[in-house]
Design a protein around this motif. Structure first.
Motif, PDB file in Angstrom:
ATOM      1  N   PRO A  24      21.590  26.103-126.372  1.00 29.07           N
ATOM      2  CA  PRO A  24      21.013  25.537-127.595  1.00 29.07           C
ATOM      3  C   PRO A  24      20.536  24.100-127.375  1.00 29.07           C
ATOM      4  N   PRO A  25      19.548  23.669-128.175  1.00 26.85           N
ATOM      5  CA  PRO A  25      19.077  22.287-128.045  1.00 26.85           C
ATOM      6  C   PRO A  25      20.074  21.314-128.669  1.00 26.85           C
ATOM      7  N   GLY A  26      19.916  20.046-128.308  1.00 27.86           N
ATOM      8  CA  GLY A  26      20.694  19.001-128.956  1.00 27.86           C
ATOM      9  C   GLY A  26      20.082  18.688-130.314  1.00 27.86           C
ATOM     10  N   ARG A  27      20.747  17.838-131.053  1.00 26.35           N
ATOM     11  CA  ARG A  27      20.274  17.504-132.394  1.00 26.35           C
ATOM     12  C   ARG A  27      19.166  16.462-132.387  1.00 26.35           C
ATOM     13  N   SER A  28      18.778  15.959-131.247  1.00 28.56           N
ATOM     14  CA  SER A  28      17.853  14.833-131.179  1.00 28.56           C
ATOM     15  C   SER A  28      16.372  15.211-131.155  1.00 28.56           C
ATOM     16  N   VAL A  29      16.023  16.492-131.211  1.00 28.22           N
ATOM     17  CA  VAL A  29      14.619  16.899-131.146  1.00 28.22           C
ATOM     18  C   VAL A  29      13.918  16.565-132.464  1.00 28.22           C
ATOM     19  N   VAL A  30      12.890  15.720-132.385  1.00 28.24           N
ATOM     20  CA  VAL A  30      12.096  15.335-133.542  1.00 28.24           C
ATOM     21  C   VAL A  30      10.941  16.306-133.723  1.00 28.24           C
ATOM     22  N   ASP A  31      10.330  16.734-132.611  1.00 21.48           N
ATOM     23  CA  ASP A  31       9.154  17.590-132.661  1.00 21.48           C
ATOM     24  C   ASP A  31       9.125  18.455-131.404  1.00 21.48           C
ATOM     25  N   ALA A  32       8.693  19.702-131.552  1.00 20.47           N
ATOM     26  CA  ALA A  32       8.557  20.612-130.408  1.00 20.47           C
ATOM     27  C   ALA A  32       7.322  21.472-130.620  1.00 20.47           C
ATOM     28  N   VAL A  33       6.365  21.360-129.691  1.00 18.06           N
ATOM     29  CA  VAL A  33       5.141  22.158-129.764  1.00 18.06           C
ATOM     30  C   VAL A  33       4.881  22.800-128.411  1.00 18.06           C
ATOM     31  N   GLU A  34       4.047  23.834-128.434  1.00 17.32           N
ATOM     32  CA  GLU A  34       3.680  24.487-127.185  1.00 17.32           C
ATOM     33  C   GLU A  34       2.186  24.694-127.128  1.00 17.32           C
ATOM     34  N   CYS A  35       1.706  24.788-125.897  1.00 20.20           N
ATOM     35  CA  CYS A  35       0.303  25.043-125.633  1.00 20.20           C
ATOM     36  C   CYS A  35       0.270  25.900-124.376  1.00 20.20           C
ATOM     37  N   GLY A  36       0.034  27.188-124.532  1.00 19.90           N
ATOM     38  CA  GLY A  36       0.077  28.090-123.389  1.00 19.90           C
ATOM     39  C   GLY A  36       1.501  28.182-122.860  1.00 19.90           C
ATOM     40  N   SER A  37       1.676  27.934-121.578  1.00 21.19           N
ATOM     41  CA  SER A  37       3.002  28.028-120.963  1.00 21.19           C
ATOM     42  C   SER A  37       3.690  26.675-120.854  1.00 21.19           C
ATOM     43  N   ALA A  38       3.181  25.653-121.562  1.00 19.40           N
ATOM     44  CA  ALA A  38       3.777  24.315-121.538  1.00 19.40           C
ATOM     45  C   ALA A  38       4.353  23.981-122.906  1.00 19.40           C
ATOM     46  N   ARG A  39       5.469  23.282-122.882  1.00 20.93           N
ATOM     47  CA  ARG A  39       6.103  22.832-124.116  1.00 20.93           C
ATOM     48  C   ARG A  39       6.258  21.322-124.070  1.00 20.93           C
ATOM     49  N   PHE A  40       6.123  20.708-125.237  1.00 15.92           N
ATOM     50  CA  PHE A  40       6.171  19.257-125.364  1.00 15.92           C
ATOM     51  C   PHE A  40       7.176  18.900-126.450  1.00 15.92           C
ATOM     52  N   LEU A  41       8.216  18.178-126.065  1.00 16.17           N
ATOM     53  CA  LEU A  41       9.273  17.792-126.994  1.00 16.17           C
ATOM     54  C   LEU A  41       9.250  16.290-127.203  1.00 16.17           C
ATOM     55  N   THR A  42       9.615  15.877-128.387  1.00 16.02           N
ATOM     56  CA  THR A  42       9.752  14.457-128.688  1.00 16.02           C
ATOM     57  C   THR A  42      11.169  14.231-129.169  1.00 16.02           C
ATOM     58  N   LEU A  43      11.863  13.294-128.513  1.00 16.64           N
ATOM     59  CA  LEU A  43      13.233  12.968-128.902  1.00 16.64           C
ATOM     60  C   LEU A  43      13.321  11.609-129.583  1.00 16.64           C
ATOM     61  N   THR A  44      12.192  10.997-129.841  1.00 15.76           N
ATOM     62  CA  THR A  44      12.186   9.675-130.445  1.00 15.76           C
ATOM     63  C   THR A  44      11.002   9.550-131.390  1.00 15.76           C
ATOM     64  N   HIS A  45      11.155   8.742-132.399  1.00 21.39           N
ATOM     65  CA  HIS A  45      10.042   8.475-133.312  1.00 21.39           C
ATOM     66  C   HIS A  45       9.098   7.482-132.644  1.00 21.39           C
ATOM     67  N   ALA A  46       8.035   7.108-133.311  1.00 21.94           N
ATOM     68  CA  ALA A  46       7.020   6.197-132.759  1.00 21.94           C
ATOM     69  C   ALA A  46       7.675   5.008-132.065  1.00 21.94           C
ATOM     70  N   ASN A  82      17.742  19.453-123.651  1.00 23.12           N
ATOM     71  CA  ASN A  82      16.644  19.937-124.481  1.00 23.12           C
ATOM     72  C   ASN A  82      15.530  20.566-123.654  1.00 23.12           C
ATOM     73  N   ALA A  83      15.251  20.028-122.477  1.00 28.96           N
ATOM     74  CA  ALA A  83      14.247  20.639-121.613  1.00 28.96           C
ATOM     75  C   ALA A  83      14.648  22.069-121.270  1.00 28.96           C
ATOM     76  N   ILE A  84      15.904  22.272-120.913  1.00 20.71           N
ATOM     77  CA  ILE A  84      16.370  23.611-120.551  1.00 20.71           C
ATOM     78  C   ILE A  84      16.467  24.518-121.779  1.00 20.71           C
ATOM     79  N   ALA A  85      16.792  23.954-122.941  1.00 17.48           N
ATOM     80  CA  ALA A  85      16.865  24.751-124.167  1.00 17.48           C
ATOM     81  C   ALA A  85      15.504  25.346-124.531  1.00 17.48           C
ATOM     82  N   TYR A  86      14.418  24.676-124.144  1.00 16.38           N
ATOM     83  CA  TYR A  86      13.067  25.161-124.437  1.00 16.38           C
ATOM     84  C   TYR A  86      12.407  25.817-123.216  1.00 16.38           C
ATOM     85  N   PHE A  87      13.158  26.023-122.141  1.00 16.90           N
ATOM     86  CA  PHE A  87      12.650  26.598-120.897  1.00 16.90           C
ATOM     87  C   PHE A  87      12.900  28.105-120.893  1.00 16.90           C
TER      88      PHE A  87
END
Length: 134
Positions: A24-46, A82-87
């Motif tokens: 499972p992911p940690g609680r720190s994920v702010v945003d998670a999107v995917e594009c094809g076979s790539a995923r992009f996570l954000t763990l911090t605000h601006a 979090n990287a492994i949770a979305y892998f």
């Protein structure tokens, strides 16, 4: 300038994604999107103009000399967890954005595990980890 997946860009659209990796992911994920076979996570605000740090996980399912990681190795850094949770299946890369202040600790942890040029294994998948500035 258009970003990949944004309106008016030539790339495929970005879509929200759910964690489907081996833990499972940690609680720190702010945003998670995917594009094809790539995923992009954000763990911090601006970051207010500060260059963010990224942990980049790239699949390497052919490397038989990969260093096995324990749950403790993975869970000790939220970026790796979090990287492994979305892998999940079919995912070739996960890019985790974190605070620039985390760069040194994250790089030291990856180096202690085996270094950025090493392949790692967890839950039947092998991959590389790199720490980069945005």
């Amino acid at each position: 300038m258009s970003h990949l997946g944004s309106p008016g860009s030539d790339g495929p659209p970005l879509a929200d994604c759910r964690p489907d990796g081996p833990l499972p992911p940690g609680r720190s994920v702010v945003d998670a999107v995917e594009c094809g076979s790539a995923r992009f996570l954000t763990l911090t605000h601006a970051t207010g103009g500060v260059t963010p740090t990224y942990l980049v996980l790239t699949a390497d399912d052919d490397d038989e000399s990969a260093t096995p990681l324990s749950s403790t190795d993975v869970l000790s850094m939220p970026e790796i967890q979090n990287a492994i949770a979305y892998f999940g299946s079919g995912v070739e890369s996960v890019r985790v954005q974190t605070q620039s202040a985390r760069r040194v600790a994250l790089r030291e942890h990856v180096d202690a595990l085996g270094g950025e040029d090493s392949a790692f294994a967890f839950a039947g998948r092998t991959f590389h980890l790199d720490v980069v500035l945005g």
